[in-house]
Design an enzyme around this catalytic site. Sequence first.
Site, PDB file in Angstrom:
ATOM      1  N   SER A   1       0.864  -1.188   0.000  1.00  0.00           N
ATOM      2  CA  SER A   1       0.000   0.000   0.000  1.00  0.00           C
ATOM      3  C   SER A   1       0.890   1.224   0.000  1.00  0.00           C
ATOM      4  CB  SER A   1      -0.898   0.013   1.245  1.00  0.00           C
ATOM      5  OG  SER A   1      -1.842  -1.015   1.173  1.00  0.00           O
TER       6      SER A   1
ATOM      7  N   LYS B   1      -7.248   2.007  -2.572  1.00  0.00           N
ATOM      8  CA  LYS B   1      -6.807   1.591  -1.225  1.00  0.00           C
ATOM      9  C   LYS B   1      -6.752   2.793  -0.286  1.00  0.00           C
ATOM     10  CE  LYS B   1      -5.257  -0.727   2.247  1.00  0.00           C
ATOM     11  NZ  LYS B   1      -3.984  -1.399   2.485  1.00  0.00           N
TER      12      LYS B   1
ATOM     13  N   LYS C   1       0.155   5.768   8.539  1.00  0.00           N
ATOM     14  CA  LYS C   1       0.886   5.805   7.266  1.00  0.00           C
ATOM     15  C   LYS C   1      -0.087   5.977   6.089  1.00  0.00           C
ATOM     16  CE  LYS C   1       1.643   2.689   4.437  1.00  0.00           C
ATOM     17  NZ  LYS C   1       1.833   1.415   3.753  1.00  0.00           N
TER      18      LYS C   1
END
Lengths: 291, 291
Positions: free
Chosen positions: A94, A169, A237
């Site tokens: 990701s 995502k 993150k």
Amino acid sequence: MNIGFIGLGVMGRPMAEHLIAAGHTLALHRVKDPSRHLVEQGGKSLGSARAVAEASDVIILMLPDTPDVETVLFGPDGVAEGLSRGKLVIDMSSISPVATKDFAGRIEALGCDYLDAPVSGGDVGAKNAALTIMVGGKRAVFDKALPLLQLMGKNITLVGDNGDGQTAKVANQIIVGLNIAAVAEALLFASKAGADPAKVREALMGGFAASRVLEVHGERMVKRTFDPGFRIRLHRKDLSLAVDAAKALNIALPNAAATQQLMNAAIARGDGDRDHSALIQTLEALAGDPG
Amino acid sequence: MNIGFIGLGVMGRPMAEHLIAAGHTLALHRVKDPSRHLVEQGGKSLGSARAVAEASDVIILMLPDTPDVETVLFGPDGVAEGLSRGKLVIDMSSISPVATKDFAGRIEALGCDYLDAPVSGGDVGAKNAALTIMVGGKRAVFDKALPLLQLMGKNITLVGDNGDGQTAKVANQIIVGLNIAAVAEALLFASKAGADPAKVREALMGGFAASRVLEVHGERMVKRTFDPGFRIRLHRKDLSLAVDAAKALNIALPNAAATQQLMNAAIARGDGDRDHSALIQTLEALAGDPG
């Protein structure tokens, strides 16, 4: 098929196991103790990402963040040095959608194909080969890769061109993070106003407030079970990807930014390795609760 | 049963209809043209809230905001002046939980019972007698009122003591509002990053981002259908209840506050009477889109 797999962490390890179990030959790099059994099962441990790319038709990456992917792909002894025409790189990490478009262009310039294919579903989804996989790339390349992806996931969607898988995502993580903040604020409010948060959650489950997050993470908040799950550190993150991209695109994402700030505070108080539902504890601390 | 009903707006009108249809005798106040048929169906139009309370065993309120409820209950010629021991007041408006506890105490001091019973489900839920009803009050009073509430709603929960029904409703509106902001930020991000928001929404529907809001309001955002539904103006009122209560309770609700600010901006640009899913247009305007 000869498959390279780089990134044998909590997610990558079970994903690689499924590929070996299906009879594929795996070339691996950076094999550490918890992944030693993959070598016993036939995986080849090689000394560089370049060697993995040379030995494989398809190279899969499952790495922590954008700089890791860049180094493994384009650093010294990286994947790019070992590629030859017709090979396929699938990045299941990701990472940044913007960087992904750049990486895809550079891999394609070498005569190879590129898919971004980040996942959601966590380590449980990885173990059960039940990951949701959001893919960006060309339709023909997606069709070619689909049998491999189906060994690792279930809900597999070609969202669009390169980068669009990563974009989906990030969108997913925006919604999940903000829905967690929503449930945390609502249950904290209910509790401080003197109501029973468990009863309030129940009353809300059938209506427009219903969500997977109210169901799963709301229950964790009520039962005070904050073992991961998905760590706040990792979710921060992902929200950083959103906030950084928002700056690059000149769009305002006020709730994503506020929730990222709350996650900073959660990490400051030592909750970085707790489940993201523990965000309610940060709000409780702001409201004067010890803990 | 002799029932008083005060507040015959978009929600109250169909709720009163269900009570008349079940054979109850209704005393009404402030009957305007759209509610004239309630009188033809047997409802008695009276000149004051006091007269309604005198004529009724149960008095139901369905009013816009906290000051309206306070005036109707305790103002000159208000409900309190017409109450006698043993009567029941049910406030189905969505108002302040803190004020509700005060109102309940003052009504109980007159020897009467009080329930707060705000609803969700909108005008469609009201018309179909399918409202979700979140109730605060004593168990015995709830049991007595339940047959009446069942004529108007389906998912009926006794959340706790007086005020807890309103608290649950505010919690509901926090979650719905913040989930709308979450989906709006995610779909705006997806679109500006170059992906198709409809495809991104599809890819996310099966995972942890799943919610009624992603399903219903997400579709409205993708299809650009912003007819109410539930007006931004009303949702802002509900988030104001949350933010005001947060101040009273000294708790921080950063996402609720940020979303309330966005709703201020939505109303400034003329979207106050659009569906709350139109909040995405405010974010689009912040990102430089005309419209």
